[in-house]
Design a protein around this motif. Structure first.
Motif, PDB file in Angstrom:
ATOM      1  N   THR A   1      17.880 -29.010  -7.975  1.00  0.00           N
ATOM      2  CA  THR A   1      16.594 -29.654  -8.240  1.00  0.00           C
ATOM      3  C   THR A   1      16.709 -31.167  -8.135  1.00  0.00           C
ATOM      4  OG1 THR A   1      15.978 -27.841  -9.724  1.00  0.00           O
ATOM      5  CG2 THR A   1      14.708 -29.881  -9.896  1.00  0.00           C
ATOM      6  N   THR A   2      17.744 -31.711  -8.778  1.00  0.00           N
ATOM      7  CA  THR A   2      17.938 -33.160  -8.752  1.00  0.00           C
ATOM      8  C   THR A   2      18.340 -33.633  -7.357  1.00  0.00           C
ATOM      9  OG1 THR A   2      18.709 -32.989 -11.037  1.00  0.00           O
ATOM     10  CG2 THR A   2      19.069 -35.092  -9.917  1.00  0.00           C
ATOM     11  N   TYR A   3      19.214 -32.858  -6.688  1.00  0.00           N
ATOM     12  CA  TYR A   3      19.686 -33.245  -5.355  1.00  0.00           C
ATOM     13  C   TYR A   3      18.542 -33.293  -4.344  1.00  0.00           C
ATOM     14  CZ  TYR A   3      21.751 -32.652  -0.728  1.00  0.00           C
ATOM     15  OH  TYR A   3      22.063 -32.776   0.601  1.00  0.00           O
ATOM     16  N   ASN A   4      17.696 -32.272  -4.336  1.00  0.00           N
ATOM     17  CA  ASN A   4      16.575 -32.267  -3.394  1.00  0.00           C
ATOM     18  C   ASN A   4      15.578 -33.378  -3.695  1.00  0.00           C
ATOM     19  OD1 ASN A   4      16.574 -29.843  -1.400  1.00  0.00           O
ATOM     20  ND2 ASN A   4      17.344 -28.983  -3.312  1.00  0.00           N
ATOM     21  N   LEU A   5      15.429 -33.718  -4.973  1.00  0.00           N
ATOM     22  CA  LEU A   5      14.579 -34.845  -5.340  1.00  0.00           C
ATOM     23  C   LEU A   5      15.157 -36.151  -4.809  1.00  0.00           C
ATOM     24  CD1 LEU A   5      12.153 -35.972  -6.942  1.00  0.00           C
ATOM     25  CD2 LEU A   5      13.649 -36.084  -8.952  1.00  0.00           C
TER      26      LEU A   5
ATOM     27  N   GLY B   1      20.421 -29.108  12.301  1.00  0.00           N
ATOM     28  CA  GLY B   1      19.039 -28.791  11.947  1.00  0.00           C
ATOM     29  C   GLY B   1      18.895 -27.415  11.316  1.00  0.00           C
ATOM     30  N   PHE B   2      19.775 -27.126  10.355  1.00  0.00           N
ATOM     31  CA  PHE B   2      19.805 -25.791   9.760  1.00  0.00           C
ATOM     32  C   PHE B   2      18.496 -25.443   9.066  1.00  0.00           C
ATOM     33  CE2 PHE B   2      20.707 -22.942   6.176  1.00  0.00           C
ATOM     34  CZ  PHE B   2      21.272 -21.876   6.853  1.00  0.00           C
ATOM     35  N   ASN B   3      17.877 -26.408   8.370  1.00  0.00           N
ATOM     36  CA  ASN B   3      16.650 -26.111   7.643  1.00  0.00           C
ATOM     37  C   ASN B   3      15.519 -25.705   8.574  1.00  0.00           C
ATOM     38  OD1 ASN B   3      16.818 -26.816   4.543  1.00  0.00           O
ATOM     39  ND2 ASN B   3      18.052 -28.341   5.597  1.00  0.00           N
TER      40      ASN B   3
ATOM     41  N   GLU C   1       5.967 -31.681   6.582  1.00  0.00           N
ATOM     42  CA  GLU C   1       5.648 -32.946   5.912  1.00  0.00           C
ATOM     43  C   GLU C   1       6.934 -33.580   5.391  1.00  0.00           C
ATOM     44  OE1 GLU C   1       2.829 -32.101   2.907  1.00  0.00           O
ATOM     45  OE2 GLU C   1       1.234 -31.534   4.317  1.00  0.00           O
ATOM     46  N   GLU C   2       7.665 -32.823   4.622  1.00  0.00           N
ATOM     47  CA  GLU C   2       8.957 -33.282   4.102  1.00  0.00           C
ATOM     48  C   GLU C   2       9.965 -32.176   4.344  1.00  0.00           C
ATOM     49  OE1 GLU C   2       8.698 -34.413   0.055  1.00  0.00           O
ATOM     50  OE2 GLU C   2       7.326 -36.075   0.411  1.00  0.00           O
ATOM     51  N   GLU C   3      10.897 -32.436   5.239  1.00  0.00           N
ATOM     52  CA  GLU C   3      11.835 -31.384   5.638  1.00  0.00           C
ATOM     53  C   GLU C   3      12.749 -30.981   4.488  1.00  0.00           C
ATOM     54  OE1 GLU C   3      15.399 -30.709   8.866  1.00  0.00           O
ATOM     55  OE2 GLU C   3      13.836 -32.183   9.280  1.00  0.00           O
ATOM     56  N   GLY C   4      13.356 -31.958   3.804  1.00  0.00           N
ATOM     57  CA  GLY C   4      14.260 -31.648   2.693  1.00  0.00           C
ATOM     58  C   GLY C   4      15.529 -30.963   3.171  1.00  0.00           C
ATOM     59  N   GLU C   5      16.308 -30.505   2.200  1.00  0.00           N
ATOM     60  CA  GLU C   5      17.586 -29.839   2.502  1.00  0.00           C
ATOM     61  C   GLU C   5      17.738 -28.583   1.655  1.00  0.00           C
ATOM     62  OE1 GLU C   5      19.783 -30.741   4.790  1.00  0.00           O
ATOM     63  OE2 GLU C   5      18.799 -32.596   5.389  1.00  0.00           O
ATOM     64  N   PHE C   6      16.632 -27.865   1.458  1.00  0.00           N
ATOM     65  CA  PHE C   6      16.654 -26.736   0.531  1.00  0.00           C
ATOM     66  C   PHE C   6      17.591 -25.631   0.996  1.00  0.00           C
ATOM     67  CE2 PHE C   6      14.965 -22.602  -0.880  1.00  0.00           C
ATOM     68  CZ  PHE C   6      15.119 -22.764  -2.239  1.00  0.00           C
TER      69      PHE C   6
ATOM     70  N   LEU D   1      21.313 -24.303  -0.458  1.00  0.00           N
ATOM     71  CA  LEU D   1      21.615 -22.930  -0.869  1.00  0.00           C
ATOM     72  C   LEU D   1      22.964 -22.475  -0.320  1.00  0.00           C
ATOM     73  CD1 LEU D   1      18.206 -21.029  -0.498  1.00  0.00           C
ATOM     74  CD2 LEU D   1      19.401 -21.625  -2.613  1.00  0.00           C
ATOM     75  N   VAL D   2      23.203 -22.769   0.971  1.00  0.00           N
ATOM     76  CA  VAL D   2      24.466 -22.396   1.594  1.00  0.00           C
ATOM     77  C   VAL D   2      25.622 -23.131   0.917  1.00  0.00           C
ATOM     78  CG1 VAL D   2      25.801 -22.441   3.736  1.00  0.00           C
ATOM     79  CG2 VAL D   2      23.371 -21.881   3.795  1.00  0.00           C
ATOM     80  N   VAL D   3      25.431 -24.421   0.685  1.00  0.00           N
ATOM     81  CA  VAL D   3      26.472 -25.226   0.036  1.00  0.00           C
ATOM     82  C   VAL D   3      26.720 -24.730  -1.382  1.00  0.00           C
ATOM     83  CG1 VAL D   3      27.041 -27.537  -0.796  1.00  0.00           C
ATOM     84  CG2 VAL D   3      26.012 -27.246   1.466  1.00  0.00           C
ATOM     85  N   MET D   4      25.650 -24.324  -2.074  1.00  0.00           N
ATOM     86  CA  MET D   4      25.777 -23.829  -3.448  1.00  0.00           C
ATOM     87  C   MET D   4      26.678 -22.601  -3.499  1.00  0.00           C
ATOM     88  SD  MET D   4      22.849 -22.199  -5.929  1.00  0.00           S
ATOM     89  CE  MET D   4      22.779 -20.730  -4.894  1.00  0.00           C
ATOM     90  N   VAL D   5      26.483 -21.672  -2.573  1.00  0.00           N
ATOM     91  CA  VAL D   5      27.291 -20.449  -2.552  1.00  0.00           C
ATOM     92  C   VAL D   5      28.753 -20.780  -2.250  1.00  0.00           C
ATOM     93  CG1 VAL D   5      27.678 -18.246  -1.393  1.00  0.00           C
ATOM     94  CG2 VAL D   5      25.349 -18.993  -1.918  1.00  0.00           C
ATOM     95  N   ALA D   6      28.960 -21.630  -1.238  1.00  0.00           N
ATOM     96  CA  ALA D   6      30.333 -21.958  -0.827  1.00  0.00           C
ATOM     97  C   ALA D   6      31.095 -22.673  -1.938  1.00  0.00           C
ATOM     98  CB  ALA D   6      30.297 -22.820   0.430  1.00  0.00           C
TER      99      ALA D   6
END
Length: 206
Positions: free
Chosen positions: A71-75, A146-148, A167-172, A176-181
């Motif tokens: 949440t904080t990272y995407n913000l 350009g994974f997202n 509008e805002e691409e973000g890195e959601f 998620l992939v990084v979170m699992v790894a």
């Protein structure tokens, strides 16, 4: 003879009392071990957490920690990436600052609050630093390919819905992939480091 029996009974009774008093004054090794085992329970944020297995607590802590982190990272990405900062740099800086927070959550929920916090933090810091290196590299790679956008296309084609407006691409999806790894990496190393420390403490007690 009758008097001598009374004397013996009185003597044996006093010996029993003195033996009991000595036991209270000098507890047996088994009593000490029981006390040590009772006091050696990890200090968690609440005693009821002891009724939950450590693996379940680790999973809950991972979900909570990753939710706060993502949440904080995407913000931060939506705030600083338009300014020209790459997502990998944002990830590296934020992850470094988040290491003490993640360690504190793990101590309170999973492994117990350490007697000496700073040495414990330093012992666990390499786990976070290596996870940061993995996450930074993986985040930069996913951002470059350009994974997202590809994930959006894949989900749209799979569900038959239109692709959302960019509008805002973000890195959601990347996060998620990084979170699992990084989650799997931290899980394995955290169990190894913290269980090794508990074994050392038990050996010193013995």
């Amino acid at each position: 003879t009758h008097h001598s029996i009374d004397v013996n009974m009185n003597t044996s009774g006093s010996n029993k009392r003195s033996h009991i008093e000595l036991e209270y004054a000098h507890p047996s090794p088994s009593t000490n071990k029981t006390a040590v085992m009772t006091s050696s329970k990890p200090r968690l944020i609440h005693e009821s957490l002891h009724d939950i297995s450590q693996s379940i607590r680790f999973l809950v802590n991972g979900v909570l920690s990753q939710f706060i982190f993502m949440t904080t990272y995407n913000l931060l990405v939506s705030t600083f990436e338009p300014m020209g900062y790459p997502a990998s740099t944002i990830y590296a800086v934020f992850y470094t600052l988040y290491i003490p927070v993640g360690h504190a959550l793990g101590s309170l929920i999973v492994f117990g609050w350490p007697e000496k916090y700073l040495p414990s933090l330093l012992a666990n810091a390499p786990i976070g630093l290596t996870a940061m290196a993995i996450g930074t590299t993986l985040t930069g790679f996913l951002s470059n390919i350009g994974f997202n956008a590809k994930a959006d296309d894949w989900i749209s084609s799979l569900t038959g819905t239109e692709k959302p407006m960019e509008e805002e691409e973000g890195e959601f999806y990347s996060s998620l992939v990084v979170m699992v790894a990084t989650g799997v990496w931290c899980f394995v190393l955290s169990l190894y480091v913290n269980s090794e420390k508990k074994t050392d403490v038990k050996e010193k007690e013995l």
